[in-house]
Design a protein around this motif. Structure first.
Motif, PDB file in Angstrom:
ATOM      1  N   ILE A 291       3.969   6.466  16.100  1.00 35.60           N
ATOM      2  CA  ILE A 291       3.340   6.472  17.279  1.00 35.60           C
ATOM      3  C   ILE A 291       2.932   6.748  17.603  1.00 35.60           C
ATOM      4  O   ILE A 291       1.828   6.306  18.625  1.00 35.60           O
ATOM      5  N   THR A 292       1.960   7.440  17.262  1.00 34.69           N
ATOM      6  CA  THR A 292       1.140   8.681  17.839  1.00 34.69           C
ATOM      7  C   THR A 292      -0.403   8.402  17.544  1.00 34.69           C
ATOM      8  O   THR A 292      -1.571   8.447  18.069  1.00 34.69           O
TER       9      THR A 292
ATOM     10  N   ARG B  42       3.702  -0.619  23.464  1.00 36.10           N
ATOM     11  CA  ARG B  42       3.898  -2.596  22.960  1.00 36.10           C
ATOM     12  C   ARG B  42       3.708  -2.185  21.827  1.00 36.10           C
ATOM     13  O   ARG B  42       2.030  -1.325  21.507  1.00 36.10           O
ATOM     14  N   ALA B  43       3.586  -2.906  20.262  1.00 39.67           N
ATOM     15  CA  ALA B  43       2.957  -3.069  18.841  1.00 39.67           C
ATOM     16  C   ALA B  43       1.700  -3.154  19.257  1.00 39.67           C
ATOM     17  O   ALA B  43       0.829  -3.185  18.176  1.00 39.67           O
TER      18      ALA B  43
ATOM     19  N   LEU C  87       6.075   0.003  10.118  1.00 41.67           N
ATOM     20  CA  LEU C  87       6.747   0.913  11.694  1.00 41.67           C
ATOM     21  C   LEU C  87       6.717   1.956  11.975  1.00 41.67           C
ATOM     22  O   LEU C  87       6.259   3.122  10.793  1.00 41.67           O
ATOM     23  N   ARG C  88       5.919   2.177  13.379  1.00 41.31           N
ATOM     24  CA  ARG C  88       5.263   3.122  14.212  1.00 41.31           C
ATOM     25  C   ARG C  88       6.769   3.683  14.420  1.00 41.31           C
ATOM     26  O   ARG C  88       7.241   3.871  15.174  1.00 41.31           O
TER      27      ARG C  88
ATOM     28  N   GLN D 121       5.137  -7.606  10.122  1.00 37.10           N
ATOM     29  CA  GLN D 121       5.085  -7.276  11.737  1.00 37.10           C
ATOM     30  C   GLN D 121       4.565  -5.810  11.762  1.00 37.10           C
ATOM     31  O   GLN D 121       5.252  -5.400  10.681  1.00 37.10           O
ATOM     32  N   VAL D 122       4.138  -5.202  13.303  1.00 38.12           N
ATOM     33  CA  VAL D 122       3.924  -3.901  12.999  1.00 38.12           C
ATOM     34  C   VAL D 122       5.367  -4.059  14.368  1.00 38.12           C
ATOM     35  O   VAL D 122       4.996  -4.469  15.278  1.00 38.12           O
TER      36      VAL D 122
END
Length: 222
Positions: free
Chosen positions: A119-120, A133-134, A165-166, A219-220
């Motif tokens: 997520i960083t 949000r992705a 996957l973040r 998808q992310v």
């Protein structure tokens, strides 16, 4: 499903491996050779098949990928090591990912590739209200996040089935080790900074479910 798990001896790799086995998948763990890892592999080895090699080696990866329907690519050089030795980190994090994708694309099975990112890659969280949000633009800020953005781009352009996957910070407190380098990194983080955490076992469950949910592919996901 026959699944190859790179970085299988790491904290996240161990959690993913156990979740995959519990879900009934056939799992091959892949990690660097070495006495410490091989001892750990023997301890973890119930139900897993093991291969040792280097993600920078096309020959090692080709032998490992063969016969697998999915690859979970958890092998990476993480901070602070990625910042202390960015050339080695780039060779593993970006070069290793590109090599894996090249090998997987040549496989007759054309496996699904699941890529644990971070997520960083969204950059500073402090002045933006949650949730992230992705579909927001990425804003990499150090070597590691630039590597992850490059890995994501390579995966999306590979022509293989994929999922990104973040993840938030994912550590196992009982097994964490605090070194001088980790402490220096922590002191660079503002005391009021917002950090998202996720337990490694939850990541493992997410990956295990993802493999059998085609609607989550391409998808992310945060």
């Amino acid at each position: 499903m026959r699944v190859l798990l790179t970085g299988a001896c790491g904290c996240l790799g161990r959690a993913i491996g156990q979740a995959l086995l519990a879900a009934g998948h056939e799992v091959t763990g892949f990690d660097l050779p070495g006495r410490a890892r091989e001892r750990l592999a023997r301890r973890l080895g119930r139900g897993l098949t093991w291969r040792f090699g280097d993600v920078r080696s096309e020959r090692d990866l080709a032998a490992a990928v063969a016969g697998h329907e999915a690859v979970i690519h958890a092998a990476a050089v993480l901070p602070p090591a990625s910042e202390a030795d960015p050339e080695r980190a780039h060779a593993v994090n970006v070069g290793g990912t590109e090599t894996l994708l090249r090998v997987a694309s040549a496989s007759p099975l054309r496996p699904l590739v699941v890529y644990p990112s971070s997520i960083t890659v969204h950059g500073d969280q402090q002045h933006r209200p949650p949730p992230r949000r992705a579909d927001e633009p990425t804003a990499p800020s150090d070597h590691y996040t630039h590597h992850k953005v490059a890995g994501e781009a390579a995966l999306r352009g590979s022509g293989l089935p994929w999922s990104i996957l973040r993840l938030g910070v994912s550590v196992e407190p009982r097994e964490s080790r605090v070194s001088a380098a980790v402490l220096r990194m922590l002191f660079e983080i503002a005391a009021d900074a917002r950090l998202e955490y996720v337990h490694p076992e939850d990541v493992g469950q997410a990956v295990a479910h993802l493999l059998v949910r085609p609607e989550a592919w391409h998808q992310v996901l945060l």
